[in-house]
Design an enzyme around this catalytic site. Structure first.
Site, short mmCIF file in Angstrom:
data_model
loop_
_atom_site.label_atom_id
_atom_site.label_comp_id
_atom_site.label_asym_id
_atom_site.label_seq_id
_atom_site.Cartn_x
_atom_site.Cartn_y
_atom_site.Cartn_z
N TYR A 94 2.05 -4.71 0.53
CA TYR A 94 2.72 -3.42 0.34
C TYR A 94 1.71 -2.29 0.54
O TYR A 94 0.49 -2.50 0.47
CB TYR A 94 3.38 -3.31 -1.03
CG TYR A 94 2.41 -3.31 -2.20
CD1 TYR A 94 1.80 -2.13 -2.62
CD2 TYR A 94 2.11 -4.48 -2.88
CE1 TYR A 94 0.91 -2.12 -3.69
CE2 TYR A 94 1.24 -4.48 -3.95
CZ TYR A 94 0.64 -3.30 -4.35
OH TYR A 94 -0.24 -3.30 -5.41
N CYS A 95 2.24 -1.09 0.77
CA CYS A 95 1.43 0.13 0.76
C CYS A 95 2.05 1.09 -0.25
O CYS A 95 2.72 0.64 -1.19
CB CYS A 95 1.31 0.75 2.15
SG CYS A 95 2.88 1.30 2.87
N PHE A 96 1.87 2.38 -0.10
CA PHE A 96 2.35 3.29 -1.13
C PHE A 96 3.88 3.36 -1.18
O PHE A 96 4.49 3.19 -2.23
CB PHE A 96 1.76 4.70 -0.95
CG PHE A 96 2.16 5.64 -2.06
CD1 PHE A 96 1.75 5.42 -3.36
CD2 PHE A 96 2.97 6.74 -1.80
CE1 PHE A 96 2.14 6.27 -4.39
CE2 PHE A 96 3.36 7.60 -2.81
CZ PHE A 96 2.94 7.36 -4.11
N TYR A 123 4.41 0.44 -3.43
CA TYR A 123 3.88 0.66 -4.77
C TYR A 123 4.75 1.63 -5.57
O TYR A 123 5.02 1.41 -6.75
CB TYR A 123 2.45 1.22 -4.67
CG TYR A 123 1.90 1.68 -6.00
CD1 TYR A 123 1.32 0.78 -6.89
CD2 TYR A 123 1.99 3.03 -6.38
CE1 TYR A 123 0.84 1.21 -8.12
CE2 TYR A 123 1.51 3.45 -7.60
CZ TYR A 123 0.94 2.54 -8.46
OH TYR A 123 0.49 2.96 -9.68
#
Length: 365
Positions: A94-96, A123
């Site tokens: 995942y990223c932000f 996130y």
């Protein structure tokens, strides 16, 4: 290929391995337990791309990102992601926000022959899920607060209960002016995430009634979530009692013997000096509340005890400042608190009686 996921509940309940593609500076501000930070861009690269985005727009920023993360840098990062994917075949990345960065990592892995799913929403969505989990628990569950004088062993009681939420454990701090551990505290966001996951797992196991230690809003540098702390001012209270001598011995164990061992384990021989500095700093922290004369007298006892401990390994002299601090500072303060909360106390007793009572209370539902 496994599907991308937005089942945040299953991810946290299953302790599913996750790869965080955010930059280290983002990760350090807050992350989830056990997650590995394997960023698409390091902090400097992210900063440059962010500046480019503001000045020239998204297309130019994406182009710059591809130029910055290319060649050997790109190959090393893909190798690290691939190693994680192979070691954790049931994991996710995942990223932000679940956007460009995680999609880029996913695509580059696919080009390397590895299909690896990502967390939709990233996130931010998982963090919101955990905050909602805490708020729902405060609204829907019942809570009991465990109080007692300093040194009665409230943490020992919590460790024996299946429905305890150990705020001090999650904050890595014992909650008092002397409560700092040899290891540091988590970031505020990390503290909240750990607590929320604890709540999530216990509720999934059918627990709807929780026991908390009576804490101030701050546990060291970690803030107890506001709605929970506000609730703690009105929840039923169970008061833990123990003899003065037992309390002194427990404080000696926790704040002298065990804390010194923590410092030595982390820092070797230098740990003894760092432990002594920490103990004296903790006393200085309550200088104003003690007053100059009392502080000087207790500091003298503490310094003599530390000298003897350093010389011979004996800790007996520490009882002097511990007894003085309890008699002259902590006990009067806690006695006042007990009196002010008397109407909320539904049970009082020693450790065995309190554990039995709280277990019976849970069994009754």
């Amino acid at each position: 290929m496994r599907d991308n996921s937005s089942d945040y509940r299953a991810l946290f309940l299953g302790d599913v391995p996750m790869m965080d593609a955010r930059a280290p500076v983002e990760f350090d501000k807050g992350a989830f337990p056990g997650v590995h930070n394997l960023p698409l861009m390091d902090d400097l690269e992210r900063q440059k791309v962010g500046t480019c985005y503001k000045q020239h727009g998204q297309e130019a920023a994406i182009a710059l990102g591809h130029r910055l993360v290319s060649g050997d840098i790109k190959e090393r990062r893909i190798a690290a992601w691939a190693a994680f994917a192979k070691a954790n075949p049931h994991g996710y990345l995942y990223c932000f926000r679940g956007g460009l960065r995680s999609q880029t990592v996913q695509r580059w892995l696919q080009e390397a022959g590895i299909d690896y799913p990502r967390v939709l929403g990233g996130y931010k969505a998982m963090r919101s899920f955990l905050l909602d989990t805490l708020e729902q628990a405060v609204e829907q569950c019942r809570f009991v607060v465990l109080g007692g004088m300093t040194g009665t062993g409230k943490t020992d009681v919590l460790s024996q209960l299946s429905n305890a939420l150990d705020l001090e454990g999650h904050a890595n701090h014992r909650g008092s002016s002397f409560g700092k551990r040899a290891t540091g505290q988590p970031a505020q966001i990390d503290f909240e995430n750990r607590l929320a996951i604890d709540v999530l797992k216990k509720r999934a196991a059918g627990i709807e009634q929780f026991v908390l230690e009576d804490e101030s809003r701050l546990v060291g540098s970690c803030n107890v979530p506001l709605s929970l702390h506000q609730g703690m001012q009105g929840y039923p209270l169970v008061w833990l009692e123990d003899s003065f001598d037992n309390r002194v011995e427990r404080i000696l164990r926790d704040y002298v013997v065990d804390l010194c061992a923590e410092f030595v384990s982390l820092h070797g021989e230098e740990g003894h000096e760092l432990f002594a500095e920490r103990l004296l700093q903790s006393l200085d922290r309550i200088y104003k509340r003690l007053g100059g004369e009392r502080h000087q007298r207790l500091q003298g006892l503490m310094e003599a005890a530390l000298d003897e401990q350093q010389r011979s390994g004996q800790v007996d002299l520490h009882r002097g400042w511990i007894e003085g601090l309890l008699h002259e500072y902590y006990d009067p303060m806690y006695a006042y608190q007990r009196e002010s909360k008397a109407s909320r106390i539904e049970f009082a007793g020693d450790q065995a009686a309190v554990v039995d009572y709280l277990r019976e209370r849970l069994a009754k539902g």
